[in-house]
Design an enzyme around this catalytic site. Structure first.
Site, mmCIF file in Angstrom:
data_model
loop_
_atom_site.group_PDB
_atom_site.id
_atom_site.type_symbol
_atom_site.label_atom_id
_atom_site.label_comp_id
_atom_site.label_asym_id
_atom_site.label_seq_id
_atom_site.Cartn_x
_atom_site.Cartn_y
_atom_site.Cartn_z
ATOM 1 N N TYR A 137 32.587 -35.200 -9.694
ATOM 2 C CA TYR A 137 32.537 -35.012 -8.234
ATOM 3 C C TYR A 137 31.128 -34.566 -7.863
ATOM 4 O O TYR A 137 30.691 -33.481 -8.229
ATOM 5 C CB TYR A 137 33.574 -33.960 -7.833
ATOM 6 C CG TYR A 137 33.761 -33.741 -6.344
ATOM 7 C CD1 TYR A 137 33.120 -34.501 -5.388
ATOM 8 C CD2 TYR A 137 34.618 -32.739 -5.899
ATOM 9 C CE1 TYR A 137 33.309 -34.293 -4.040
ATOM 10 C CE2 TYR A 137 34.836 -32.504 -4.547
ATOM 11 C CZ TYR A 137 34.173 -33.277 -3.623
ATOM 12 O OH TYR A 137 34.363 -33.057 -2.278
ATOM 13 N N LYS A 165 33.665 -39.507 -7.969
ATOM 14 C CA LYS A 165 33.716 -39.409 -6.508
ATOM 15 C C LYS A 165 32.331 -38.982 -6.022
ATOM 16 O O LYS A 165 31.836 -37.900 -6.384
ATOM 17 C CB LYS A 165 34.753 -38.387 -6.050
ATOM 18 C CG LYS A 165 34.760 -38.219 -4.523
ATOM 19 C CD LYS A 165 35.562 -37.017 -4.055
ATOM 20 C CE LYS A 165 35.382 -36.841 -2.542
ATOM 21 N NZ LYS A 165 35.998 -35.609 -2.031
#
Length: 306
Positions: A137, A165
């Site tokens: 992330y 992500k």
């Protein structure tokens, strides 16, 4: 290996009661509402879920409730991010005991990052200490480090790391990842909603929109059109989603605006966790009006597509 964590996967808010503990009843209703309306997965305990504002006990409780309520109907991604490798490993081990969910991991925060290799070592050590799927992330405003495409490519080689992500907003770097991982099982999610349409058309596996629980239809449609390479319909959906995104800046806090807007579903209270700036009555009225305008736009969109 087939890709598991794909599609529209919102970073779900965490409803709380007056004691700032998880409102389990409201949370379960929200999760089932998402699944019943075609949302492809749930991302619990992200920044939108106020994960670091919750106590550790309530953060774990939110994750456990989400996994239980999803019940295998859709995949769950859970934020285990923290301020050191050891703390993330402890969070991930607790996650493993709760059920089947991927661990979403950022670079450590509240740290003066010296190199990108710190985060590579971070993932290497976590991988050695867990059996869970791991997702990278990249969210620089909260971590103080912007992961480059080169670093993502290094981390992706580590065992158990299955996806990424990107909420950096650096589209050129994300495009490098799209090119590098094309045709592989590695999952790429766009975390910046304003870049989601272009990302889907260029081959992303999904995106992470916080307002999808309130307006699932245009978000799911954009994913489906984008995967097909239908530029015209993808952009038509993107125009709707851009209008939905104007809800966020109505308040001082994006968390407050998102939580209030989603509370309009009737499942839980608008309450945010201290010391987040709460929404004001005039801001509520403006969001109410905007929601009604968006409903009309969606109705018109349906008529055009019918």
């Amino acid at each position: 290996m087939a890709k598991k964590y794909i599609g529209v996967i919102p970073p779900i808010v965490t409803p709380v009661d007056e004691h700032e503990n998880v409102d389990e009843k409201g949370f379960r209703k929200l999760i089932s509402h998402c699944i019943d309306n075609g949302i492809h997965g749930i991302f619990v305990a992200g920044s939108n879920g106020e994960c670091l504002a919750l106590t550790q006990k309530e953060r774990d409780r939110a994750i456990k409730i989400a996994i239980d309520e999803a019940g295998g109907r859709v995949p769950v991604m859970a934020g285990v991010m923290d301020s050191s490798t050891r703390r993330v490993i402890e969070n991930t081990k607790r996650l493993e005991q709760m059920g089947d969910a991927a661990a979403v991991i950022t670079p450590v925060f509240y740290a003066r990052h010296a190199t990108q290799d710190e985060t590579v070592r971070h993932f290497e050590e976590i991988s050695r200490n867990t059996a869970a799927d791991l997702l990278i992330y990249n969210i620089p405003p909260f971590t103080g480090q912007t992961l480059t495409a080169a670093t993502i490519i290094k981390i992706a080689k580590i065992d158990k790391v299955v996806g990424y992500k990107d909420t950096s907003g650096s589209f050129p770097e994300f495009q490098k990842c799209l090119s590098h991982f094309k045709g592989t099982d590695f999952v790429l999610h766009q975390g910046a909603t304003n870049l989601a349409a272009a990302s889907m058309l260029l081959g992303a596996d999904g995106y992470i929109p916080s307002m999808a629980p309130l307006f699932p239809e245009p978000h799911i449609a954009m994913y489906e059109y984008g995967r097909k390479g239908d530029i015209a319909n993808t952009m038509a959906c993107n125009d709707l989603i851009a209008e939905i995104s104007t809800i966020w800046p109505i308040t001082k806090s994006q968390t407050a605006s998102t939580k209030y807007a989603l509370s309009r579903l009737g499942f839980f209270d608008k309450r945010v966790i201290q010391p987040t700036e709460p929404i004001q009555p005039d801001e509520e009225k403006r969001i109410d009006a905007k929601i009604e305008d968006i409903k009309k736009l969606i109705a018109n969109f349906r008529e055009v597509k019918a």
